[in-house]
Design a protein around this motif. Structure first.
Motif, PDB file in Angstrom:
ATOM      1  N   LEU A 231      39.596  37.731  27.048  1.00 55.80           N
ATOM      2  CA  LEU A 231      40.301  37.618  28.326  1.00 55.80           C
ATOM      3  C   LEU A 231      39.260  37.505  29.441  1.00 55.80           C
ATOM      4  CD1 LEU A 231      42.801  37.676  30.116  1.00 55.80           C
ATOM      5  CD2 LEU A 231      42.827  40.173  29.896  1.00 55.80           C
ATOM      6  N   VAL A 232      39.224  36.347  30.098  1.00 56.88           N
ATOM      7  CA  VAL A 232      38.158  36.048  31.067  1.00 56.88           C
ATOM      8  C   VAL A 232      38.764  35.786  32.444  1.00 56.88           C
ATOM      9  CG1 VAL A 232      36.242  34.503  31.630  1.00 56.88           C
ATOM     10  CG2 VAL A 232      36.749  35.037  29.228  1.00 56.88           C
ATOM     11  N   PRO A 233      38.502  36.653  33.440  1.00 61.41           N
ATOM     12  CA  PRO A 233      38.966  36.377  34.802  1.00 61.41           C
ATOM     13  C   PRO A 233      38.080  35.318  35.463  1.00 61.41           C
ATOM     14  CG  PRO A 233      38.439  38.724  34.453  1.00 61.41           C
ATOM     15  CD  PRO A 233      37.849  37.962  33.332  1.00 61.41           C
ATOM     16  N   VAL A 234      38.695  34.481  36.285  1.00 65.06           N
ATOM     17  CA  VAL A 234      37.970  33.458  37.037  1.00 65.06           C
ATOM     18  C   VAL A 234      38.488  33.466  38.472  1.00 65.06           C
ATOM     19  CG1 VAL A 234      37.541  30.981  37.308  1.00 65.06           C
ATOM     20  CG2 VAL A 234      37.555  31.999  35.018  1.00 65.06           C
ATOM     21  N   THR A 235      37.571  33.430  39.438  1.00 68.43           N
ATOM     22  CA  THR A 235      37.962  33.304  40.842  1.00 68.43           C
ATOM     23  C   THR A 235      37.299  32.058  41.435  1.00 68.43           C
ATOM     24  OG1 THR A 235      36.188  34.871  41.453  1.00 68.43           O
ATOM     25  CG2 THR A 235      38.424  35.746  41.211  1.00 68.43           C
ATOM     26  N   LEU A 236      37.976  31.443  42.400  1.00 69.97           N
ATOM     27  CA  LEU A 236      37.569  30.149  42.952  1.00 69.97           C
ATOM     28  C   LEU A 236      37.491  30.227  44.464  1.00 69.97           C
ATOM     29  CD1 LEU A 236      40.167  28.018  40.924  1.00 69.97           C
ATOM     30  CD2 LEU A 236      37.805  28.504  40.235  1.00 69.97           C
TER      31      LEU A 236
END
Length: 301
Positions: free
Chosen positions: A230-235
């Motif tokens: 489970l990998v969080p990503v923010t942009l």
């Protein structure tokens, strides 16, 4: 009246896809800013809600700072739409140069593990641009879920649009999405889910900028059930035409606890990662709806 309104909505989106993608890029960008500024000046419900949400994210901001943030937020939101209307016309080279990620190794290592990967994102900047970059620059197809929109023809437009970009799109309703996502993950695939708002009864309560909100349990449950990472990503956007992002370290499954306790812990970890990205770039968080439970209770009373 409802049918006429639905047809008008579908026609306007259709016009956007047909017309905006034919405009020169500087013209499309300028058009997006103009539309955003007009919407901001009208102070409609969406703009007021955006400012109320931003007040929680930036609690020390005064009225002038919040107004500046909401104006920038509306411009960011319209940039999302202008880019999205134009994405199908992007060349392979343009797509490969559209996104730059910090700590990309967290994603590439996770994909190389063969365990499957769940990428979870908040409503920051343009997740469709990130998706196109994944499919065209990394060459990795993925599966996502889309909320059923009204009218049905508008939902069909969104599905066709995202599928043309290399995404497999499943309907949020209907009950079969979770099982299909789990199969994709067990096969070592990639699943991408926007996961910072859930108003359903199955949502998990989290602390988010000091107050309670509800976020979807799906990402954490999928990781537990399939063994996927489970990998969080923010942009975020900056002054350059290249969108930026951060790949956060994978969220670990707790070794002890019930399934519900593990899900709560993992969803809170996602919320914390999202909060970090949103606090750093509040103007790129496109949350024009009620999110915190206190705000939802106010609407009911």
């Amino acid at each position: 009246m409802s049918g006429a309104r639905d047809r008008l909505t579908d026609a306007l989106y259709g016009l956007g896809w047909a017309a905006v993608k034919k405009l020169p890029e500087p013209v499309a960008a300028a058009l997006g800013r103009t539309i955003a500024d007009i919407a901001w000046k009208r102070r409609g419900k969406g703009v007021l809600r955006l400012e109320a949400n931003l007040a929680r994210v930036v609690p020390d901001a005064g009225a002038e700072r919040l107004a500046d943030l909401s104006k920038a937020g509306m411009r960011s939101y319209m940039r999302y739409w202008m880019e999205s209307f134009r994405l199908p016309t992007w060349s392979q080279e343009r797509a490969a140069q559209s996104f730059s990620a910090k700590d990309l190794h967290h994603l590439t290592d996770a994909l190389a593990s063969g365990k499957g990967v769940v990428v979870a994102l908040p409503h920051l900047a343009n997740w469709d641009v990130a998706g196109v970059w994944v499919t065209r620059a990394l060459g990795v197809p993925f599966t996502t879920v889309a909320e059923r929109l009204k009218p049905e023809t508008l939902y069909d437009r969104f599905v066709a649009y995202r599928e043309s970009l290399g995404m497999e799109v499943l309907p949020h309703s209907g009950g079969s999405a979770f099982g299909t996502l789990a199969r994709r993950l067990r096969d070592g695939g990639l699943v991408c889910l926007v996961a910072d708002r859930d108003l359903s009864a199955s949502g998990v309560e989290v602390k988010f900028f000091g107050d309670t909100a509800r976020m979807p349990a799906g990402p954490a449950l999928l990781a537990q059930q399939t063994g996927a990472l489970l990998v969080p990503v923010t942009l975020w956007y900056d002054e350059s035409p290249v969108m930026k992002g951060r790949i956060h370290p994978p969220v670990e499954v707790p070794e002890t606890g019930t399934r519900a306790e593990k899900t709560s812990s993992m969803t809170q970890a996602l919320a914390d990662a999202f909060a970090t990205g949103i606090a750093d770039h509040p103007e790129d968080w496109h949350m024009l709806q009620r999110l915190w439970l206190d705000d939802l209770e106010e609407r009911r009373t």
